[in-house]
Scaffold this motif. Structure first.
Motif, PDB file in Angstrom:
ATOM      1  N   LYS A 175      41.460 -15.773  23.537  1.00 17.97           N
ATOM      2  CA  LYS A 175      42.318 -14.635  23.879  1.00 17.97           C
ATOM      3  C   LYS A 175      41.707 -13.343  23.370  1.00 17.97           C
ATOM      4  N   ALA A 194      37.469 -12.819  26.081  1.00 26.22           N
ATOM      5  CA  ALA A 194      38.252 -14.056  26.027  1.00 26.22           C
ATOM      6  C   ALA A 194      37.405 -15.241  26.501  1.00 26.22           C
ATOM      7  N   ALA A 195      36.618 -15.049  27.555  1.00 27.57           N
ATOM      8  CA  ALA A 195      35.752 -16.107  28.070  1.00 27.57           C
ATOM      9  C   ALA A 195      34.684 -16.470  27.040  1.00 27.57           C
ATOM     10  N   SER A 251      40.465 -22.653  24.627  1.00 28.15           N
ATOM     11  CA  SER A 251      40.980 -21.381  25.127  1.00 28.15           C
ATOM     12  C   SER A 251      40.552 -20.251  24.213  1.00 28.15           C
ATOM     13  N   ALA A 257      41.666 -16.941  28.442  1.00 27.57           N
ATOM     14  CA  ALA A 257      40.636 -17.735  29.122  1.00 27.57           C
ATOM     15  C   ALA A 257      40.784 -19.196  28.727  1.00 27.57           C
ATOM     16  N   VAL A 272      40.089 -17.279  33.850  1.00 24.49           N
ATOM     17  CA  VAL A 272      40.573 -16.164  33.039  1.00 24.49           C
ATOM     18  C   VAL A 272      41.638 -15.421  33.820  1.00 24.49           C
ATOM     19  N   GLN A 281      38.651  -9.739  29.515  1.00 27.75           N
ATOM     20  CA  GLN A 281      38.436 -11.066  30.086  1.00 27.75           C
ATOM     21  C   GLN A 281      37.089 -11.630  29.642  1.00 27.75           C
ATOM     22  N   ALA A 331      44.271 -10.764  27.855  1.00 29.08           N
ATOM     23  CA  ALA A 331      43.478 -11.709  28.649  1.00 29.08           C
ATOM     24  C   ALA A 331      43.478 -13.085  27.983  1.00 29.08           C
ATOM     25  N   ASN A 369      36.164 -18.132  36.859  1.00 30.71           N
ATOM     26  CA  ASN A 369      37.079 -18.056  37.999  1.00 30.71           C
ATOM     27  C   ASN A 369      36.421 -18.579  39.276  1.00 30.71           C
TER      28      ASN A 369
END
Length: 132
Positions: A8, A76-77, A6, A14, A65, A73, A12, A28
């Motif tokens: 952050k 985060a991804a 994960s 992810a 996400v 986002q 956001a 997504n």
């Protein structure tokens, strides 16, 4: 082998799943090539540009996400993908390359926006005072 990680950034969050595959990257449930704006797509694919191209062809990455804005986002991804690649390959050189390039590839950015308070238009700014 399947690896779950994960990342952050602001609000956001992810979650990435890295597995053996054919180089498909989905965010997504949509191919990353369809991600708009272009800057967000480039940011999300940054971990693959630092690693060698052979790595992208051998793994499939699925990212979900939620929260935040477009660039939050993407950040985060990016963190989730980089962490997943390092954990999946178990490669210390790749980890060092990511750390040398940008620490936020492997470490969450914990900064949050400060909430607005009373007596002013924003978090820190105060209304002006007039004496005349």
């Amino acid at each position: 082998m399947v690896t779950n990680t994960s990342g952050k950034k602001k609000t956001a969050v992810a979650r990435a799943t890295v597995s053996e595959g054919d180089g498909e990257v989905r965010i997504n449930a949509r191919p990353v090539e369809l991600l708009e704006p272009e800057l967000a797509k480039l940011k999300a694919l940054e971990p693959f540009r630092i690693a060698e191209d052979a790595l992208r062809e051998s793994v499939s990455v699925d990212v979900s996400v939620e929260g935040g804005g477009v660039m939050g986002q993407a950040d985060a991804a990016r963190t989730a993908i980089a962490r997943g690649l390092v954990e999946h390959t178990n490669d210390a050189e790749l980890r060092d390359a990511y750390m040398a390039f940008d620490r936020s590839l492997l470490v969450n950015d914990v900064r949050q926006s400060e909430p607005k308070k009373w007596g002013g238009p924003g978090a820190r700014a105060r209304y002006q005072k007039s004496y005349r």
